[in-house]
Scaffold this motif. Structure first.
Motif, PDB file in Angstrom:
ATOM      1  N   VAL A 117       0.839  -1.207   0.000  1.00 48.45           N
ATOM      2  CA  VAL A 117       0.000   0.000   0.000  1.00 48.45           C
ATOM      3  C   VAL A 117       0.872   1.256   0.000  1.00 48.45           C
ATOM      4  O   VAL A 117       0.667   2.186  -0.785  1.00 48.45           O
ATOM      5  CB  VAL A 117      -0.946  -0.004   1.223  1.00 48.45           C
ATOM      6  CG1 VAL A 117      -1.622   1.356   1.385  1.00 48.45           C
ATOM      7  CG2 VAL A 117      -1.993  -1.089   1.080  1.00 48.45           C
ATOM      8  N   LYS A 118       1.847   1.294   0.904  1.00 47.70           N
ATOM      9  CA  LYS A 118       2.731   2.462   1.007  1.00 47.70           C
ATOM     10  C   LYS A 118       3.475   2.713  -0.301  1.00 47.70           C
ATOM     11  O   LYS A 118       3.571   3.858  -0.773  1.00 47.70           O
ATOM     12  CB  LYS A 118       3.727   2.245   2.145  1.00 47.70           C
ATOM     13  CG  LYS A 118       4.692   3.398   2.359  1.00 47.70           C
ATOM     14  CD  LYS A 118       5.663   3.086   3.488  1.00 47.70           C
ATOM     15  CE  LYS A 118       6.670   4.213   3.670  1.00 47.70           C
ATOM     16  NZ  LYS A 118       7.646   3.903   4.743  1.00 47.70           N
ATOM     17  N   SER A 119       3.961   1.636  -0.929  1.00 47.81           N
ATOM     18  CA  SER A 119       4.729   1.779  -2.168  1.00 47.81           C
ATOM     19  C   SER A 119       3.833   2.209  -3.329  1.00 47.81           C
ATOM     20  O   SER A 119       4.222   3.058  -4.135  1.00 47.81           O
ATOM     21  CB  SER A 119       5.426   0.460  -2.496  1.00 47.81           C
ATOM     22  OG  SER A 119       6.321   0.101  -1.464  1.00 47.81           O
ATOM     23  N   LEU A 120       2.643   1.627  -3.426  1.00 45.82           N
ATOM     24  CA  LEU A 120       1.731   2.000  -4.510  1.00 45.82           C
ATOM     25  C   LEU A 120       1.290   3.459  -4.381  1.00 45.82           C
ATOM     26  O   LEU A 120       1.198   4.185  -5.371  1.00 45.82           O
ATOM     27  CB  LEU A 120       0.512   1.071  -4.522  1.00 45.82           C
ATOM     28  CG  LEU A 120       0.771  -0.373  -4.971  1.00 45.82           C
ATOM     29  CD1 LEU A 120      -0.495  -1.193  -4.860  1.00 45.82           C
ATOM     30  CD2 LEU A 120       1.295  -0.421  -6.394  1.00 45.82           C
ATOM     31  N   LEU A 121       0.989   3.895  -3.156  1.00 43.68           N
ATOM     32  CA  LEU A 121       0.603   5.297  -2.960  1.00 43.68           C
ATOM     33  C   LEU A 121       1.755   6.237  -3.332  1.00 43.68           C
ATOM     34  O   LEU A 121       1.533   7.349  -3.809  1.00 43.68           O
ATOM     35  CB  LEU A 121       0.168   5.530  -1.513  1.00 43.68           C
ATOM     36  CG  LEU A 121      -1.223   4.991  -1.147  1.00 43.68           C
ATOM     37  CD1 LEU A 121      -1.504   5.189   0.337  1.00 43.68           C
ATOM     38  CD2 LEU A 121      -2.310   5.678  -1.966  1.00 43.68           C
ATOM     39  N   GLY A 122       2.979   5.779  -3.089  1.00 37.98           N
ATOM     40  CA  GLY A 122       4.135   6.589  -3.476  1.00 37.98           C
ATOM     41  C   GLY A 122       4.176   6.855  -4.970  1.00 37.98           C
ATOM     42  O   GLY A 122       4.647   7.905  -5.410  1.00 37.98           O
ATOM     43  N   LEU A 123       3.653   5.912  -5.790  1.00 40.20           N
ATOM     44  CA  LEU A 123       3.603   6.118  -7.233  1.00 40.20           C
ATOM     45  C   LEU A 123       2.685   7.285  -7.600  1.00 40.20           C
ATOM     46  O   LEU A 123       2.867   7.937  -8.628  1.00 40.20           O
ATOM     47  CB  LEU A 123       3.117   4.843  -7.936  1.00 40.20           C
ATOM     48  CG  LEU A 123       3.998   3.597  -7.802  1.00 40.20           C
ATOM     49  CD1 LEU A 123       3.322   2.410  -8.451  1.00 40.20           C
ATOM     50  CD2 LEU A 123       5.364   3.828  -8.433  1.00 40.20           C
ATOM     51  N   PHE A 124       1.669   7.529  -6.760  1.00 42.01           N
ATOM     52  CA  PHE A 124       0.715   8.619  -7.009  1.00 42.01           C
ATOM     53  C   PHE A 124       1.097   9.895  -6.259  1.00 42.01           C
ATOM     54  O   PHE A 124       0.340  10.861  -6.245  1.00 42.01           O
ATOM     55  CB  PHE A 124      -0.693   8.197  -6.573  1.00 42.01           C
ATOM     56  CG  PHE A 124      -1.240   7.015  -7.330  1.00 42.01           C
ATOM     57  CD1 PHE A 124      -1.795   7.181  -8.584  1.00 42.01           C
ATOM     58  CD2 PHE A 124      -1.173   5.738  -6.806  1.00 42.01           C
ATOM     59  CE1 PHE A 124      -2.292   6.095  -9.288  1.00 42.01           C
ATOM     60  CE2 PHE A 124      -1.672   4.648  -7.498  1.00 42.01           C
ATOM     61  CZ  PHE A 124      -2.234   4.820  -8.752  1.00 42.01           C
ATOM     62  N   GLY A 125       2.259   9.896  -5.589  1.00 47.05           N
ATOM     63  CA  GLY A 125       2.669  11.066  -4.821  1.00 47.05           C
ATOM     64  C   GLY A 125       1.868  11.237  -3.547  1.00 47.05           C
ATOM     65  O   GLY A 125       1.746  12.358  -3.029  1.00 47.05           O
ATOM     66  N   SER A 126       1.325  10.152  -3.005  1.00 40.40           N
ATOM     67  CA  SER A 126       0.504  10.222  -1.797  1.00 40.40           C
ATOM     68  C   SER A 126       1.182   9.457  -0.669  1.00 40.40           C
ATOM     69  O   SER A 126       2.054   8.608  -0.904  1.00 40.40           O
ATOM     70  CB  SER A 126      -0.884   9.639  -2.065  1.00 40.40           C
ATOM     71  OG  SER A 126      -1.709   9.751  -0.919  1.00 40.40           O
ATOM     72  N   THR A 127       0.755   9.740   0.579  1.00 33.27           N
ATOM     73  CA  THR A 127       1.370   9.129   1.758  1.00 33.27           C
ATOM     74  C   THR A 127       0.289   8.546   2.654  1.00 33.27           C
ATOM     75  O   THR A 127      -0.726   9.199   2.931  1.00 33.27           O
ATOM     76  CB  THR A 127       2.179  10.169   2.554  1.00 33.27           C
ATOM     77  OG1 THR A 127       3.133  10.781   1.692  1.00 33.27           O
ATOM     78  CG2 THR A 127       2.899   9.513   3.724  1.00 33.27           C
ATOM     79  N   ILE A 128       0.499   7.317   3.127  1.00 33.19           N
ATOM     80  CA  ILE A 128      -0.444   6.668   4.039  1.00 33.19           C
ATOM     81  C   ILE A 128      -0.202   7.151   5.466  1.00 33.19           C
ATOM     82  O   ILE A 128       0.944   7.341   5.882  1.00 33.19           O
ATOM     83  CB  ILE A 128      -0.310   5.119   3.942  1.00 33.19           C
ATOM     84  CG1 ILE A 128      -1.401   4.413   4.733  1.00 33.19           C
ATOM     85  CG2 ILE A 128       1.071   4.684   4.386  1.00 33.19           C
ATOM     86  CD1 ILE A 128      -2.741   4.449   4.097  1.00 33.19           C
ATOM     87  N   ASN A 129      -1.301   7.394   6.200  1.00 31.89           N
ATOM     88  CA  ASN A 129      -1.226   7.821   7.599  1.00 31.89           C
ATOM     89  C   ASN A 129      -2.000   6.844   8.471  1.00 31.89           C
ATOM     90  O   ASN A 129      -2.925   6.162   7.996  1.00 31.89           O
ATOM     91  CB  ASN A 129      -1.805   9.229   7.766  1.00 31.89           C
ATOM     92  CG  ASN A 129      -1.036  10.262   6.976  1.00 31.89           C
ATOM     93  OD1 ASN A 129       0.077  10.621   7.312  1.00 31.89           O
ATOM     94  ND2 ASN A 129      -1.638  10.742   5.883  1.00 31.89           N
ATOM     95  N   LEU A 130      -1.669   6.811   9.748  1.00 38.29           N
ATOM     96  CA  LEU A 130      -2.263   5.842  10.662  1.00 38.29           C
ATOM     97  C   LEU A 130      -2.569   6.488  12.006  1.00 38.29           C
ATOM     98  O   LEU A 130      -1.725   7.171  12.582  1.00 38.29           O
ATOM     99  CB  LEU A 130      -1.300   4.654  10.860  1.00 38.29           C
ATOM    100  CG  LEU A 130      -1.600   3.686  12.011  1.00 38.29           C
ATOM    101  CD1 LEU A 130      -2.933   2.980  11.799  1.00 38.29           C
ATOM    102  CD2 LEU A 130      -0.468   2.658  12.148  1.00 38.29           C
ATOM    103  N   ASP A 131      -3.805   6.256  12.482  1.00 38.64           N
ATOM    104  CA  ASP A 131      -4.197   6.576  13.859  1.00 38.64           C
ATOM    105  C   ASP A 131      -4.746   5.299  14.470  1.00 38.64           C
ATOM    106  O   ASP A 131      -5.591   4.621  13.852  1.00 38.64           O
ATOM    107  CB  ASP A 131      -5.279   7.666  13.898  1.00 38.64           C
ATOM    108  CG  ASP A 131      -4.717   9.031  13.530  1.00 38.64           C
ATOM    109  OD1 ASP A 131      -3.514   9.237  13.744  1.00 38.64           O
ATOM    110  OD2 ASP A 131      -5.491   9.863  13.018  1.00 38.64           O
TER     111      ASP A 131
END
Length: 731
Positions: A554-568
């Motif tokens: 998930v983290k790597s795929l989002l990096g392709l779109f210039g996005s970052t995963i966050n967690l609470d």
């Protein structure tokens, strides 16, 4: 007057002949002394070698022969350098430098550069030394100097691990025809070859060269080389476990050290060296003093001018020494930097090669595992369809679960491998985001039911319908996030939330969140939760299973779109994974007509398809799965057969394997598209690292099903493509 002229001429000729004879005699005397010096040097009789050079220097000075004096200084410098006294070696090298300024002597210049290379080599400046040797070789073709250059080059090549070049030089020296140092050079070459062989772990070759060196050294009395040969042989035999031989050479080594390298001899060598060095330094001081006295007595200069000149010369000398030292430091630093850069480049290349090897290995393994796994999952499905007994059904369900678990694991590894190898690029195609997320929720609904967990999609209806993005990668992201939430949530709730944050002329910013009320994640575990194979703890891995690769993907795929995963997350209260993403959208009004078909609408009976598959087991399984739905088929064993059958028969669809001997499935699809533009072609493939879905579609495939596939997905894809094609054609 007529009688006196011939008499005067005869006297002048006699005087000239005498001078010429004296000069010839002095040259001959010095050459003879040089031969003695060479013999003493080889036998490590340093005191006698120094005395011989001192005698040669006195003769050269008395005859004012600058070339012979230059040669003498060079031999002093080489001898002290071989004894490890670099400071004294530099002293004589400097004296030679002064003489060279006023002397045209190509051999002397060449030997001077050779000594400069030796000094740089002793300081560790390998590449600078090689450059000086190359310049030296250009100035003189003297055989002895050329052979010494070959030996020094071999030592440098050994230092920088260019062993092939070093060995080439050393073999040439073993068979050299040098009229001055033939045996000595061959001995040194054998010792160096033995050293290289030890480095290359060829102990037998090392023993051969060490014994050859020892034999030559003993025959000619090369004391230091005898010691080195004993030392090497003792270590080699100890290394290969032949301790008796090692002991013999160790004893011989101890004896020769006692007899030749005793403290009295060392003291004598040092005393002689100090005495000669002191005499030469005093001579230099006396010369300078004589010049100063001459200047002070000169009528053309005043006393003040002499003092100023002396001071000026002193300052210039100090500056020259300072500049020389700084230059030496700079050269050494540059050489070190050059060497380190080379080492870093080699390390980088090795790391890249290792990464490529790892990537290719994982790709090959995961791809090859899919073929037998297809047989496992396919046969399990067929057996479950044949009404097995209850106890057999239990075993088959376990087998099906294991096969699907293994398939997910293989898919995760392949996905991570593609990301690491930079094989993934995001697409920007038509995207029905609500349908993509709805399909994810629907496909995981059964998992939610088994966990007694409510799975909800909360979708913002104000989001434009005609988005542009990558539906496949977005589906993978949410399959992993929702699947992860369901894994750790029992008797609870998992919610997929999509909201529009901002809308511009042709771009929207969307907010995505997957929220659950499961077991939660501690703050300590959150630090590493996105690392590969990380699930928080060993206990969690044992209780819930899984590979720990989902969140990394998930983290790597989002990096392709210039996005970052966050967690609470709070332990015991659930977790929330969220991110934002910018997507383009089309502003044209109106919607394309979409043909959405449900599995209940598929009428498979009577369909006739072509199966292109080279694996016999896969042929049987695919044919049986089609027969279950009353679909008939022909089998093509390779791409060429597929093209021929497609030309001569009418099919409702073609199921095309991609990886086959001969022409690939992609190439076969391109050939078929030349004469049939409309027939649905579905790629059935175990996707490898170098495969790309985009390339399948470009070749003319309508859809792709990855092997091993779930039967429901298999039937769904066949139905969608055949009946959509027919509906579109009728409209």
């Amino acid at each position: 007057m007529g009688v006196k002229s011939p008499l005067l001429l005869c006297m002048l000729l006699c005087i000239q002949l005498c001078f010429a004879q004296n000069e010839s005699n002095s040259t001959s005397d010095v050459m003879s002394i040089f031969d003695e010096f060479m013999s003493y040097r080889h036998e490590n009789k340093v005191d006698l070698a120094l005395e011989a050079l001192n005698e040669a220097a006195n003769i050269a000075e008395s005859n004012e022969d600058s070339k012979l004096l230059l040669d003498t200084y060079h031999q002093y410098a080489r001898l002290f350098l071989e004894q490890g006294d670099q400071e004294t070696a530099i002293f004589y090298w400097d004296r030679a430098s002064i003489l060279l300024k006023d002397t045209s002597y190509s051999y002397g210049q060449a030997f001077h550069l050779y000594l400069d290379a030796s000094l740089r080599y002793s300081e560790g400046n390998n590449f600078q030394a090689l450059k000086q040797l190359e310049e030296s070789r250009k100035l003189s073709n003297n055989r002895n100097l050329t052979n010494n250059i070959l030996l020094l080059e071999a030592n440098i090549y050994t230092n920088i691990e260019k062993y092939d070049d070093a060995i080439k030089n050393l073999h040439a020296l073993i068979v050299n025809s040098d009229d001055k140092e033939r045996a000595y050079l061959a001995t040194k070459a054998n010792l160096q070859l033995a050293k290289i062989s030890i480095t290359l772990n060829d102990l037998e070759e090392s023993i051969i060269h060490s014994k050859a060196a020892l034999e030559l050294a003993q025959k000619h009395g090369f004391a230091k080389e005898i010691k080195n040969a004993y030392e090497q042989l003792s270590k080699i035999y100890e290394t290969n476990g032949n301790y008796s031989e090692a002991l013999i050479y160790a004893k011989s080594l101890a004896q020769i050290k006692d007899s030749i390298f005793n403290s009295e001899k060392v003291k004598l060598d040092l005393d002689t060296a100090d005495k000669i060095r002191f005499n030469h330094q005093m001579n230099e001081l006396n010369k300078l003093q004589a010049k100063n006295e001459e200047l002070s007595e000169s009528k053309n200069r005043s006393e003040i001018t002499a003092i100023l000149t002396s001071a000026f010369l002193t300052i210039i000398s100090l500056l020259a020494v300072s500049l020389f030292r700084n230059n030496q430091i700079k050269l050494k630093t540059n050489d070190l930097l050059y060497t380190k850069n080379k080492e870093l480049e080699l390390a980088r290349d090795a790391a890249v090669s290792a990464m490529e090897a790892k990537t290719n290995f994982l790709s090959t393994v995961t791809h090859e595992l899919r073929t037998p796994l297809y047989a496992v999952t396919g046969l399990t499905h067929l057996l479950l369809e044949e009404n097995p007994s209850e106890h057999q059904k239990e075993h088959l369900k376990s087998l099906k679960f294991s096969g699907e678990y293994l398939l997910n694991f293989i898919n995760d590894i392949l996905q991570i491998n593609k990301i690491d190898a930079d094989k993934l690029e995001p697409l920007n195609v038509d995207l029905n985001l609500e349908k993509v997320l709805g399909d994810v929720v629907e496909s995981l609904q059964q998992n939610a039911n088994e966990k007694n967990t409510e799975l909800i999609l909360n979708y913002d209806r104000t989001i434009p319908k005609k988005l542009l993005g990558d539906p496949v990668k977005l589906s993978q992201i949410f399959m992993n996030l929702v699947g992860n939430a369901l894994k750790f949530t029992k008797n609870g709730k998992v919610e997929v939330i999509v909201k529009m944050l901002k809308k511009e002329e042709d771009n929207v910013k969307l907010y995505f969140e997957v929220r659950d009320n499961g077991i939660g994640i501690s703050e300590e575990q959150q630090q590493h939760i996105f690392d590969s194979f990380e699930q928080g703890s060993i206990q969690i891995n044992r209780e819930y299973g899984g590979t720990g690769l989902g969140l990394t993907i998930v983290k790597s795929l989002l990096g392709l779109f210039g996005s970052t995963i966050n967690l609470d997350s709070d332990v015991g209260h659930g977790s929330s994974f969220y991110f934002e993403m910018d997507l383009d959208y089309e502003t044209k009004e109106g919607e394309d007509i979409a043909f959405e078909l449900s599995p209940e609408e598929f009428q498979f009976k009577g369909l006739h398809v072509l199966v292109v598959e080279d694996n016999k087991i896969n042929q049987v399984i695919t044919k049986k799965m089609l027969t279950k739905k009353e679909i008939t088929c022909n089998i093509a064993n390779n791409g060429n057969e597929a093209i021929d059958l497609a030309k001569t028969n009418k099919y409702d669809a073609i199921l095309m394997d991609i990886h086959m001997p001969g022409i690939s499935g992609e190439e076969a699809t391109r050939q078929i598209r030349k004469f049939d533009k409309n027939i649905p072609i579905i790629a059935l493939t175990a996707i490898s690292l170098d495969d790309s879905l985009e390339s399948f579609y470009e070749a003319g495939c309508n859809d792709v099903v990855t092997k091993p596939f779930k039967p429901e997905v298999f039937y769904q894809k066949i139905g969608e493509n055949i009946f959509r094609s027919k509906m579109e054609g009728s409209i």
